[in-house]
Design an enzyme around this catalytic site. Sequence first.
Site, PDB file in Angstrom:
ATOM      1  N   GLU A 239      -3.203  -6.141  -9.826  1.00  0.00           N
ATOM      2  CA  GLU A 239      -1.848  -5.884  -9.335  1.00  0.00           C
ATOM      3  C   GLU A 239      -0.885  -6.825 -10.051  1.00  0.00           C
ATOM      4  O   GLU A 239      -1.159  -8.014 -10.176  1.00  0.00           O
ATOM      5  CB  GLU A 239      -1.789  -6.072  -7.813  1.00  0.00           C
ATOM      6  CG  GLU A 239      -2.766  -5.138  -7.088  1.00  0.00           C
ATOM      7  CD  GLU A 239      -2.926  -5.449  -5.599  1.00  0.00           C
ATOM      8  OE1 GLU A 239      -2.110  -6.212  -5.059  1.00  0.00           O
ATOM      9  OE2 GLU A 239      -3.870  -4.922  -4.987  1.00  0.00           O
TER      10      GLU A 239
ATOM     11  N   HIS B 276       0.814  -1.217   0.000  1.00  0.00           N
ATOM     12  CA  HIS B 276       0.000   0.000   0.000  1.00  0.00           C
ATOM     13  C   HIS B 276       0.850   1.270   0.000  1.00  0.00           C
ATOM     14  O   HIS B 276       0.390   2.328   0.437  1.00  0.00           O
ATOM     15  CB  HIS B 276      -0.946   0.001   1.210  1.00  0.00           C
ATOM     16  CG  HIS B 276      -1.922  -1.129   1.205  1.00  0.00           C
ATOM     17  ND1 HIS B 276      -2.560  -1.572   2.341  1.00  0.00           N
ATOM     18  CD2 HIS B 276      -2.371  -1.911   0.185  1.00  0.00           C
ATOM     19  CE1 HIS B 276      -3.357  -2.581   2.030  1.00  0.00           C
ATOM     20  NE2 HIS B 276      -3.255  -2.807   0.730  1.00  0.00           N
TER      21      HIS B 276
ATOM     22  N   GLU C 243      -3.782 -13.243  -4.300  1.00  0.00           N
ATOM     23  CA  GLU C 243      -2.741 -12.223  -4.400  1.00  0.00           C
ATOM     24  C   GLU C 243      -1.553 -12.508  -3.473  1.00  0.00           C
ATOM     25  O   GLU C 243      -1.330 -11.808  -2.485  1.00  0.00           O
ATOM     26  CB  GLU C 243      -3.313 -10.843  -4.104  1.00  0.00           C
ATOM     27  CG  GLU C 243      -4.134 -10.717  -2.818  1.00  0.00           C
ATOM     28  CD  GLU C 243      -4.571  -9.286  -2.560  1.00  0.00           C
ATOM     29  OE1 GLU C 243      -3.725  -8.381  -2.629  1.00  0.00           O
ATOM     30  OE2 GLU C 243      -5.764  -9.092  -2.291  1.00  0.00           O
TER      31      GLU C 243
END
Length: 405
Positions: free
Chosen positions: A264, A234, A360
Amino acid sequence: MERPDFFELNNGEKVKLPFSDKEYKNRVSKLRDVMSNNNMDMVILTSMHNIAYYTGFIYCSFGRPYGCVVTKDKIVTISANIDASQPWRRSHCNNVIYTDWKRDNFLRAIVSIIGRDDPPKTIGIENDHVTLDIKEKLNSIFSIAIFKDISKHLMKQRMIKSDEEISIIKNGARIADLGAEEIVKHIKPGQSELEIAIAGRDKMEREIAKSYPDAEYMDTWVWFQSGINTDGAHNPKTNRALKNGDILSLNTFPMISGYYTALERTLFVNEIDDASLKAWEANVKVHKRGLELIKPGVKCSEICEELNNLFAELGYLQYRTFGYGHSFGMLSHFYGREAGVELREDIDTILEKNMVISMEPMIMIPEGKPGAGGYREHDILVIKEDGAENITKFPFGPDHNIIKN
């Protein structure tokens, strides 16, 4: 001049909301079932995500409280006068506006909706959102009421997506892919993270406007990180300029009426060293296995356990940084979380049809070690009756994402 504590103002006309009236009525009906099953006379919603989920209205707090009162026969949003009639236009229900002329007019507006003749005996509130200050004030005006937490019940409702929700999530995934395609066009040495991110964000916002011409547009963003800046999932974008051999982390986040989707990817600029390639291939291997494991009937913690074992076999478990995936829906980086559907060791939820979840995996190798950087891939999957549909189409891995310019 006498100034009111609260009032109603239907300025203009109701606008087209992201979902049908039938969809909102169905959500509220299920909420009332929860109220009935838990003997609640009234629910006071206060969070952005739950008010938006049940009414269509996404508030901008700016330090002011907002709410939604739900009883057995009423549903009314409560908003600040600074927003005028936008909350009424952007919700499928009625709205009461409170003013700033007196302190605690927000609470007076709540009382105005339910009246004083038959005060509620049991009130549902969101324990994970209500502040101590608001709770104390609610206690003072509903002095004989019992308060019950309803947040976990609401989360369980949001975890299972309707067909209308899945449609908007699929469109979000498509738009995330378009943002990534635009970003790749701008990747070259000398370009800054900031400028590359702007190109991807603008592409997505324009596509959202094209696909949803009646929507409000807010909160779509891109995190594009390079080099050491890839160590955190982040980390904000910076003005760092790209260099040959840089590891990159591409993250596109289109927001459509409060519905968050994400793409991503790990990439490299022009070239890659052997240690980085080995680490990247290990993370890709885990990602591929994770995609195979997501299907109905599987427990979240079991997926996590198998992927941990695979990372350990590959020699990278010590570099893993967070869970392997999470739910999607009415959420954002600053509101909402469907914590019951996360691929973590401590979550035993069993995946079922119409859940939407990411895969992820991420590893982070610290500076000074071979292959330093953060490696992360991210796809979104919709759980079906007998499998899962991967709605992310942008390619991943070394065969596709060593960008040569």
